[in-house]
Design a protein around this motif. Structure first.
Motif, short mmCIF file in Angstrom:
data_model
loop_
_atom_site.label_atom_id
_atom_site.label_comp_id
_atom_site.label_asym_id
_atom_site.label_seq_id
_atom_site.Cartn_x
_atom_site.Cartn_y
_atom_site.Cartn_z
N CYS A 31 5.23 3.17 -9.49
CA CYS A 31 4.93 4.60 -9.58
C CYS A 31 3.91 4.88 -10.68
N ARG A 32 4.17 4.28 -11.82
CA ARG A 32 3.28 4.50 -12.96
C ARG A 32 1.86 4.02 -12.64
N LEU A 33 1.77 2.81 -12.09
CA LEU A 33 0.47 2.26 -11.76
C LEU A 33 -0.27 3.12 -10.75
N ARG A 34 0.46 3.57 -9.74
CA ARG A 34 -0.17 4.40 -8.72
C ARG A 34 -0.74 5.66 -9.34
N TRP A 35 0.01 6.22 -10.29
CA TRP A 35 -0.45 7.44 -10.93
C TRP A 35 -1.63 7.16 -11.86
N VAL A 36 -1.48 6.23 -12.76
CA VAL A 36 -2.52 6.04 -13.79
C VAL A 36 -3.80 5.44 -13.21
N ASN A 37 -3.68 4.74 -12.10
CA ASN A 37 -4.88 4.11 -11.55
C ASN A 37 -5.48 4.86 -10.37
N TYR A 38 -4.74 5.77 -9.82
CA TYR A 38 -5.25 6.38 -8.59
C TYR A 38 -5.01 7.89 -8.48
N LEU A 39 -3.79 8.35 -8.72
CA LEU A 39 -3.47 9.74 -8.40
C LEU A 39 -3.80 10.73 -9.50
N GLN B 155 0.82 -1.20 0.00
CA GLN B 155 0.00 0.00 0.00
C GLN B 155 0.86 1.26 0.00
N TRP B 156 0.38 2.25 -0.71
CA TRP B 156 1.09 3.53 -0.75
C TRP B 156 0.64 4.37 0.44
N SER B 157 1.60 5.04 1.03
CA SER B 157 1.27 5.94 2.14
C SER B 157 0.91 7.31 1.56
N GLU B 158 0.29 8.13 2.38
CA GLU B 158 -0.05 9.49 1.94
C GLU B 158 1.20 10.27 1.58
N GLU B 159 2.24 10.00 2.34
CA GLU B 159 3.51 10.69 2.10
C GLU B 159 4.05 10.35 0.71
#
Length: 275
Positions: free
Chosen positions: A96-104, A59-63
């Motif tokens: 990083c890419r996945l976190r961005w394209v799917n969530y951020l 899991q990604w943290s808020e930070e």
DNA sequence: AACGCAATCAACCGCCTCAAA
DNA sequence: ATTTGAGGCGGTTGATTGCGT
């Protein structure tokens, strides 16, 4: 900022209860526990440069989110391989890419799918199968992952229903159309089942339809023979391109979607609806 | 309240394609 | 022609959440 952990030089694993790909007796398998995930462990996606690092997972943290957002906003467009370094993240480029394209990504639409979107997903899935990224491309703000998850958790439950209505994704292939041009009934070649029903458009849309057909007549790539369907009672052999527009698969899909009116009356049907 | 089960969805995995070296 | 790195995709997993008993 992040916990550090010295990995085994041989296996590259960060947890003493984990082993490398070869595994072994007493070695824990399956998903990493939260506890284990606090350790930084090897990442199979990593590049050679990343190979020297111990990459965080889970899991990604808020930070971390904040760092990634800041990095993308500051450096975009940026190579994903550079993002972990630029952002100061101990994550691999793919994570990083996945976190961005799917969530951020701020363009991502949150919340449940509405009826229109659901209908579109069903129609596009009928046409494209599990090509989620293509489907997502036609649902603004929705990610391929979201659509895939939605399909698997919601729509696949109706699979039996859907399968009764949809026999197979449409693929360009020659078919013979019947004389009744008030609607077209297309049949899979060599099989009895009709796979879709649509109406021939009238008025201006009919002109558009005929122009499309005429244009495609002169395309040497076309493999079908053509008659003007509205001009006579003749049979005509068509490729599906004739209905959807000539071109690549994607443009065919565009033709379906953009040509609303031309093809908005595409109707999925089951046997009970067959005359 | 506690438990078990099912549903959901974020994230991982493995593979593919393509371009550059 | 081959290798390598990067980006991207679809399939799958498993932690979390919600619901029923």
């Amino acid at each position: 900022m992040f916990q550090t952990f010295i990995a085994s030089a041989n296996t590259g694993t960060a947890s003493p209860t984990r082993a490398g790909s070869s595994g072994g007796p007493g070695v824990r398998k399956g998903r990493w526990s939260k506890e284990e995930d606090t350790h930084i462990r090897r990442d199979q996606w990593r590049s050679k440069e990343e190979d020297t690092l111990l990459i965080r997972k889970g899991q990604w943290s808020e930070e971390e989110d904040t760092l990634l957002r800041k990095c993308i906003n500051q450096y975009s467009p940026v190579k994903w391989s550079q993002v972990p370094k630029l952002a100061g993240l101990n994550r691999c480029r793919k994570s990083c890419r996945l976190r961005w394209v799917n969530y951020l990504d701020p363009s991502i639409k949150r919340g449940s799918f509405n009826e229109d979107e659901e209908d579109l997903i069903i129609r596009l899935h009928k046409l494209l199968g599990n090509r989620w990224s293509l489907i997502a491309g036609r649902l603004p703000g929705r990610t391929a992952n979201d659509i895939k998850n939605y399909w698997n958790s919601h729509l696949s439950k109706r699979k039996v229903n859907v399968e009764q209505r949809i026999l197979e994704p449409i693929r360009p292939k020659p078919v013979t159309l019947p004389q009744n041009w008030s609607w077209l009934r297309m049949k899979k070649q060599g099989e009895a089942e009709p796979i879709m029903e649509t109406k021939v458009p009238d008025g201006e849309e009919h002109d558009q339809w005929l122009r499309m057909i005429n244009d495609s007549k002169h395309d040497p790539e076309n493999y079908y023979t053509l008659n003007d369907p509205m001009a006579s009672n003749q049979h005509a052999d068509f490729g599906f391109e004739c209905v959807y527009g000539v071109g690549e698969e994607e443009s065919n899909v565009d033709a379906i979607l953009q040509g609303d009116g031309l093809l908005s009356d595409i109707k999925l049907w089951n046997d009970s609806e067959v005359e």
